[in-house]
Scaffold this motif. Structure first.
Motif, PDB file in Angstrom:
ATOM      1  N   ILE A 264      -6.294-115.733  92.933  1.00 25.68           N
ATOM      2  CA  ILE A 264      -6.357-115.635  91.579  1.00 25.68           C
ATOM      3  C   ILE A 264      -4.840-115.529  90.994  1.00 25.68           C
ATOM      4  O   ILE A 264      -4.024-114.785  91.860  1.00 25.68           O
ATOM      5  CB  ILE A 264      -7.169-114.386  91.018  1.00 25.68           C
TER       6      ILE A 264
ATOM      7  N   HIS B  41      -8.161 -99.004  85.192  1.00 23.36           N
ATOM      8  CA  HIS B  41      -8.950-100.375  85.497  1.00 23.36           C
ATOM      9  C   HIS B  41      -9.626-100.266  87.068  1.00 23.36           C
ATOM     10  O   HIS B  41      -8.749 -99.620  87.861  1.00 23.36           O
ATOM     11  CB  HIS B  41      -8.002-101.462  85.390  1.00 23.36           C
TER      12      HIS B  41
ATOM     13  N   LYS C 167       1.534-113.096  88.582  1.00 24.51           N
ATOM     14  CA  LYS C 167       1.200-112.420  89.842  1.00 24.51           C
ATOM     15  C   LYS C 167       0.152-113.529  90.472  1.00 24.51           C
ATOM     16  O   LYS C 167      -0.867-114.027  89.791  1.00 24.51           O
ATOM     17  CB  LYS C 167       0.364-111.109  89.411  1.00 24.51           C
TER      18      LYS C 167
ATOM     19  N   TYR D  11      -2.572-114.167  87.462  1.00 24.18           N
ATOM     20  CA  TYR D  11      -2.554-113.452  86.131  1.00 24.18           C
ATOM     21  C   TYR D  11      -1.083-113.228  85.705  1.00 24.18           C
ATOM     22  O   TYR D  11      -0.368-113.134  86.585  1.00 24.18           O
ATOM     23  CB  TYR D  11      -3.502-112.234  85.983  1.00 24.18           C
TER      24      TYR D  11
ATOM     25  N   THR E  23     -10.850-112.070  86.250  1.00 21.11           N
ATOM     26  CA  THR E  23     -10.848-112.751  87.640  1.00 21.11           C
ATOM     27  C   THR E  23     -11.221-111.840  88.923  1.00 21.11           C
ATOM     28  O   THR E  23     -11.570-112.652  89.897  1.00 21.11           O
ATOM     29  CB  THR E  23      -9.058-112.807  87.776  1.00 21.11           C
ATOM     30  N   ALA E  24     -11.105-110.661  88.705  1.00 21.73           N
ATOM     31  CA  ALA E  24     -11.854-109.717  89.919  1.00 21.73           C
ATOM     32  C   ALA E  24     -13.328-110.177  90.131  1.00 21.73           C
ATOM     33  O   ALA E  24     -13.764-110.105  91.171  1.00 21.73           O
ATOM     34  CB  ALA E  24     -11.507-108.406  89.610  1.00 21.73           C
TER      35      ALA E  24
ATOM     36  N   GLY F 111      -2.608-104.998  97.381  1.00 27.79           N
ATOM     37  CA  GLY F 111      -1.310-104.641  97.415  1.00 27.79           C
ATOM     38  C   GLY F 111      -0.416-105.604  97.699  1.00 27.79           C
ATOM     39  O   GLY F 111      -0.647-106.690  98.437  1.00 27.79           O
TER      40      GLY F 111
ATOM     41  N   TYR G 119     -11.633-106.537  85.200  1.00 25.62           N
ATOM     42  CA  TYR G 119     -10.999-107.764  84.991  1.00 25.62           C
ATOM     43  C   TYR G 119     -11.829-109.200  85.303  1.00 25.62           C
ATOM     44  O   TYR G 119     -12.644-108.986  86.503  1.00 25.62           O
ATOM     45  CB  TYR G 119      -9.207-108.080  85.692  1.00 25.62           C
TER      46      TYR G 119
HETATM   47  P1  ATP Z   1      -0.564-104.335  93.670  1.00 25.93           P
HETATM   48  O1  ATP Z   1      -1.748-103.358  93.552  1.00 25.93           O
HETATM   49  O2  ATP Z   1      -0.770-105.550  93.849  1.00 25.93           O
HETATM   50  O3  ATP Z   1       0.568-103.667  94.329  1.00 25.93           O
HETATM   51  P2  ATP Z   1       0.365-103.330  90.986  1.00 25.93           P
HETATM   52  O4  ATP Z   1      -0.368-102.049  91.103  1.00 25.93           O
HETATM   53  O5  ATP Z   1       1.802-103.173  91.067  1.00 25.93           O
HETATM   54  O6  ATP Z   1      -0.061-104.258  92.054  1.00 25.93           O
HETATM   55  P3  ATP Z   1      -1.146-104.770  89.352  1.00 25.93           P
HETATM   56  O7  ATP Z   1      -2.560-104.222  89.796  1.00 25.93           O
HETATM   57  O8  ATP Z   1      -1.199-106.314  89.607  1.00 25.93           O
HETATM   58  O9  ATP Z   1       0.174-104.227  89.807  1.00 25.93           O
HETATM   59  O10 ATP Z   1      -1.276-104.300  87.969  1.00 25.93           O
HETATM   60  C1  ATP Z   1      -0.032-104.874  86.962  1.00 25.93           C
HETATM   61  C2  ATP Z   1      -0.719-105.065  85.699  1.00 25.93           C
HETATM   62  O11 ATP Z   1      -1.532-106.098  85.467  1.00 25.93           O
HETATM   63  C3  ATP Z   1      -1.414-103.934  85.022  1.00 25.93           C
HETATM   64  O12 ATP Z   1      -1.281-103.956  83.504  1.00 25.93           O
HETATM   65  C4  ATP Z   1      -3.036-104.172  85.379  1.00 25.93           C
HETATM   66  O13 ATP Z   1      -3.658-103.768  84.194  1.00 25.93           O
HETATM   67  C5  ATP Z   1      -2.773-105.829  85.133  1.00 25.93           C
HETATM   68  N1  ATP Z   1      -3.902-106.396  85.950  1.00 25.93           N
HETATM   69  C6  ATP Z   1      -4.322-105.980  87.188  1.00 25.93           C
HETATM   70  N2  ATP Z   1      -5.282-106.828  87.526  1.00 25.93           N
HETATM   71  C7  ATP Z   1      -5.536-107.873  86.814  1.00 25.93           C
HETATM   72  C8  ATP Z   1      -6.100-109.010  86.715  1.00 25.93           C
HETATM   73  N3  ATP Z   1      -7.011-109.355  87.811  1.00 25.93           N
HETATM   74  N4  ATP Z   1      -6.125-109.712  85.465  1.00 25.93           N
HETATM   75  C9  ATP Z   1      -5.437-109.531  84.561  1.00 25.93           C
HETATM   76  N5  ATP Z   1      -4.612-108.625  84.408  1.00 25.93           N
HETATM   77  C10 ATP Z   1      -4.694-107.616  85.501  1.00 25.93           C
END
Ligand code: ATP
Length: 155
Positions: free
Chosen positions: A72, A31, A85, A74, A124-125, A37, A122
């Protein structure tokens, strides 16, 4: 079981020849998203933003634009757990367009608003980007940007 995780990130933009470009990253999972992070112990949200942008893109020269902060939420599954999150986004400008990716990402792109909106995966983004863009435009039109008057009007 439900876990809570909190991250911080930024809508990062640069300006080239009067055009504004936003920085998007292609995550390993497939995505397109904004740089962000996890907030580590003892860090402020802005500490995390600066560290994550540096680690994910190599960009060190970041000017945080005062007054923009959007949260945001999710949910996603991690093994058998449900994760709730929360991500807090700030707005930041950089003159540095050269990007050095970390192993977490497969690509990056500097995109104009319209292209960035359709590329982000996404909803929300997209909302974060939309609001960040709105936040900058009215300020520019009223003659104020980064707190400094661009043009003075005599009364
Ligand atoms: P970070 O980058 O915060 O350290 P991460 O890489 O561990 O986090 P996320 O990017 O939150 O985790 O992704 C975890 C899951 O949530 C993935 O399956 C991703 O596709 C999904 N996800 C990421 N951003 C969104 C969003 N804005 N809305 C819904 N689902 C999302």
């Amino acid at each position: 079981m439900m876990l809570e995780r909190k991250s911080a990130g930024a809508v990062v933009f640069t300006e080239i020849d009067g055009e504004r470009y936003y920085l998007l990253l292609l995550y390993g999972a497939g995505h397109w998203d904004l740089p962000k992070g996890g907030i580590e112990r003892g860090e402020s949200e802005l500490d995390t933003v600066r560290r994550e942008v540096r680690e994910e893109t190599g960009i060190e020269d970041l000017v945080i634009i005062d007054g923009f902060r959007k949260v945001i939420n999710y949910f996603y599954k991690s093994g058998s757990a449900l994760v709730r999150k929360t991500v807090v986004f700030y707005l930041a400008k950089t003159p540095q367009t050269e990007v050095r990716l970390s192993h977490e990402h497969n690509a990056y792109a500097w995109l104009k608003m319209e292209d960035a909106m359709v590329t982000l995966t996404y909803k929300t983004a997209k909302e974060v980007l939309f609001e960040a863009n709105q936040f900058i435009f009215p300020l520019e039109r009223s003659g104020y940007y980064e707190g400094a008057p661009l043009r003075r009007t005599r009364v």
